[in-house]
Design an enzyme around this catalytic site. Structure first.
Site, mmCIF file in Angstrom:
data_model
loop_
_atom_site.group_PDB
_atom_site.id
_atom_site.type_symbol
_atom_site.label_atom_id
_atom_site.label_comp_id
_atom_site.label_asym_id
_atom_site.label_seq_id
_atom_site.Cartn_x
_atom_site.Cartn_y
_atom_site.Cartn_z
ATOM 1 N N HIS A 284 0.820 -1.207 0.000
ATOM 2 C CA HIS A 284 0.000 0.000 0.000
ATOM 3 C C HIS A 284 0.856 1.260 0.000
ATOM 4 C CE1 HIS A 284 -3.765 -2.210 1.757
ATOM 5 N NE2 HIS A 284 -3.341 -2.703 0.603
ATOM 6 N N HIS A 529 -1.987 -13.395 -1.105
ATOM 7 C CA HIS A 529 -3.349 -13.834 -0.794
ATOM 8 C C HIS A 529 -3.403 -15.334 -0.515
ATOM 9 C CE1 HIS A 529 -4.706 -10.110 -3.295
ATOM 10 N NE2 HIS A 529 -4.303 -9.795 -2.085
#
Length: 767
Positions: A284, A529
């Site tokens: 991020h 993920h």
């Protein structure tokens, strides 16, 4: 010749090769022992990221040792003044033809906008889609206005290409246009006014490269770049949705998710959940895309019942919904036949190029702490106290937490807490909020110490110096602890990712473009993920251990309000194994993503596959070739999962990059994944390091905000474990492993925090 009286604009045709050489390199294969000399007089030994080769070439670069003793490659040096060949136009372009194309593209786009206004469909509050969209762009944050010019340009480019009957390959090489000043201001990224001697990074990342034509490189708003040409089906912006072999539609992303990625509990033997969570936090810091909107409203691509996609004039031009089979093992229970998916926002091109769509990155491309501080002045100012250089925080239970958000729009309505930080995804999952809290505390700890050491410094000096130090701490941990853990130490050395501790460097090159790749943002860095566990095992020191399903803490960081939770959760993240990176993903992500109190959520695996097609990423096999691997010609070559792949893909050449990269066996040197992802990720972070003038080890020849040798020696002592120990509420009695990303073991035993000494900030006294 054009009439002299025609002064509207001048079109200068220059067909350029698809990618500037500062953007493209090819994969290499290395023997184990590089030589120190290059045999050809036309070659010199340089770091791999400095070598410019054609992206489509199958080149093997010979390894060598640079003058600094680093692993490099023998690279051909272009003769001074030599220009790349430009292909001639197969047609003549008149000003009238171009004006007609611009006019037609504008008319088509205007009709699209009118149709959208007439059939306006927006998401309903509280729906799963609204929560999923918050994953991409929570409302009310100063992300920067979306630029409609970028979409109009797509319709202009299509009109232009259609008028000339260009092939898809020719459309990828649409000409650059030199326009009159008015059109240039409208269609191009504006140049920045730069002070090349500025001590501190700009908040938006501009002027890292002070060359005027390059001042926007890596800045917030600069588009993602590419390793390989996009697979847009029309050469402009049509997503990759058909087989490149048969031409038939590719299988639904949801069908692939169901067939290939079951939920199987396989715990990693080495790494813990902190590795997974730190990776998301850092991602991020340099990637932030957002989907297309209708003004400030969300785009809906499925009907109200989610029983099908909106069709015809009711469908927004950016809609790309995911079809769900009536036989779906999960969604069929709820009558769900459509998952909402909206294409990513586009950016204007820095070179005024009338060509294919480039996705917008809303944050800086650099590893610079923007997730802590923000990527624009307004957001950064809103997070400051303007006293003592500190950031805003809250103390609801006497323990320092992030400041509370001004609205609850980014959290569940029932959440007791909702926070704000430099990145608006801070509340996505409580473990991410934990990372933001850690680095907020680190900033305020350093600012307080600097204020005591330098009482003459004002608030601005304290804030900027602390921001500079915390950015260096993040770079040091990322390049020297995190990256070697995921790509392996051999690959990290090969690409020059490891730092020489305590030594100033001069590796910056103004010719290396520090831009994030579509391949990284849309596929490779989504590897994490697969490592997410479906539940957190939170070991409280003063009460019973708690098993918390991840869907309970999506958009709900309320547990941080519990006393001692911050300390206990960090200990738990270091102790709990992450899931093995493989063909398994927890149902918490593939069925219950942002479900809230609904019985179903969205599917992150489907979103990843669809996002890669939106990005027009080429098939997995193309990136195997780029990485120096042989193409796979049968599904059997994928191993045991091959039969499942064959049930949803027609040909190996159709397999999506994210899917193939996850399924590739890990490399032999300790990487989490195979060679393809290892090469993409290593190449990416070499670019972001060697293209960053303000990289923390760069000395005074390069970096106007350089650290002294003494300061670098102190920074070399920093580890994630030392940062954690320095910011606990109750460090007494707390132990942490020295390698914070590896599970505690006899080779990585927990040691008392008092022994994990970080940097001595007295090195900054008086500087």
């Amino acid at each position: 010749m054009l009439p002299k009286g025609v002064l509207l604009f001048l079109v200068l045709i220059v067909l350029v090769q698809h990618f500037a050489t500062v953007q493209t390199t090819n994969a290499i294969e290395r023997p184990s022992a590089p030589s120190s000399q290059c045999t050809s007089s036309h070659e010199s030994c340089v770091l791999r990221v400095m070598c410019e080769v054609e992206p489509r070439a199958r080149t093997t670069l010979v390894p060598c040792l640079t003058a600094d003793g680093l692993e490099g490659v023998c690279c051909s040096v272009a003769k001074e003044g030599k220009q790349r060949k430009k292909r001639s136009l197969p047609f003549e372009l008149s000003q009238e033809l171009f004006q007609n194309a611009v006019g037609e593209g504008h008319r088509v786009y205007t009709r699209k906008l009118a149709n959208i206004d007439h059939h306006r469909e927006v998401m309903r509050g509280g729906s799963v889609d609204t929560l999923v969209r918050q994953f991409h762009a929570p409302p009310g944050e100063p992300l920067g206005a979306e630029d409609p010019t970028a979409y109009e340009d797509m319709f202009v480019a299509r009109s232009f290409a259609n008028a000339l009957n260009l092939s898809v390959a020719e459309r990828l090489d649409l000409p650059e246009l030199t326009l009159d000043p008015a059109l240039r201001r409208k269609r191009c990224l504006p140049p920045r006014s730069c002070d090349p001697h500025a001590r501190y990074r700009s908040l938006d990342g501009s002027c890292n490269n002070p060359v005027p034509a390059r001042s926007s490189w890596g800045a917030a708003g600069y588009p993602f770049e590419r390793l390989l040409p996009p697979a847009y089906e029309d050469g402009v912006w049509a997503p990759r949705v058909h087989s490149s072999v048969s031409g038939r539609l590719l299988a639904s992303a949801r069908d692939i998710s169901v067939a290939v990625f079951p939920d199987v509990d396989r715990r990693d033997r080495k790494f813990n959940l902190l590795l997974m969570q730190f990776g998301q936090f850092m991602s991020h810091d340099f990637t932030r895309s957002a989907s297309v909107r209708i003004g400030q409203e969300e785009v809906q691509c499925c009907n109200a019942e989610h029983s099908g996609a909106l069709r015809g004039e009711q469908a927004h031009f950016a809609c790309m919904p995911i079809a769900v089979s009536p036989a779906d093992p999960f969604y069929s229970r709820f009558g769900i036949r459509c998952l909402n998916f909206v294409r990513l926002a586009l950016a204007r091109d820095g070179k005024c190029r009338l060509g294919y769509g480039k996705q917008l990155n809303r944050v800086t491309h650099f590893i610079d702490g923007s997730a802590v501080y923000g990527s624009n002045e307004a957001l950064a100012a809103s997070l400051r106290t303007f006293e003592g250089g500190r950031l805003r925080s809250s103390f609801p239970t006497g323990e320092e937490l992030l400041p509370f958000a001004r609205t609850r729009a980014a959290c569940e309505p029932w959440a007791k807490a909702c926070f704000r930080a430099g990145d608006d995804r801070v509340n996505q999952i409580v473990s991410l909020t934990e990372m933001h809290t850690l680095f907020l505390r680190e900033h305020n700890r350093v600012a307080t110490a600097l204020a005591a050491l330098n009482r003459h410094w004002d608030d601005e000096r304290l804030y900027q110096e602390t921001r500079r130090i915390v950015g260096a701490v993040m770079q040091k941990i990322f390049y020297n602890e995190y990256l070697p853990s995921i790509v392996g130490h051999s690959k990290a050395r090969q690409y020059g990712l490891l730092d020489s501790h305590g030594e100033q460097t001069d590796f910056y090159s103004p010719d290396v473009k520090p831009a994030v790749f579509n391949e990284l943002s849309g596929a490779a860095f989504r590897f994490g993920h697969s490592t997410v566990d479906g539940a957190f095992l939170i070991q409280h020191r003063h009460r019973r251990t708690e098993l918390v399903p991840i869907q309970e803490v999506f958009l709900n960081p309320s547990r941080l309000l519990q006393r001692s939770f911050f300390d206990d959760f960090l200990f738990s993240l270091m102790d709990q194994p992450q899931q093995q990176l493989d063909d398994s993903i927890t149902f918490g992500l593939t069925r219950l993503l942002f479900a809230g109190r609904n019985p179903f959520g969205s599917d992150l695996a489907s979103l990843n596959i669809q996002r890669g097609r939106d990005h027009a990423l080429r098939p997995y096999n193309d990136y195997r070739s780029w990485a120096g691997l042989e193409r796979l010609t049968s599904f059997e070559q994928f191993g045991p999962v091959g039969a499942r792949l064959a049930s949803v893909y027609e040909f190996p050449d159709d397999v999506d990059l994210w899917v193939g990269g996850l399924l590739e066996p890990p490399t032999q040197d300790g990487a989490l994944f195979g060679e393809t992802f290892a090469a993409i990720i290593s190449e990416q972070f070499a670019r972001l390091k060697f293209g960053d003038r303000y990289y923390y080890t760069n000395g005074p020849r390069t970096n106007p905000g350089f650290f002294t040798g003494e300061q670098l020696r102190e920074l070399s002592k920093v580890s994630l474990a030392s940062v954690i120990c320095a910011n606990l509420d109750q460090a007494d009695g707390f132990s942490a492993p020295r390698d914070a990303f590896r599970q505690p073991s006899e080779h990585n035993p927990p040691v008392p925090c008092q022994t994990l000494v970080g940097m001595d900030l007295s090195a900054w006294r008086g500087h």
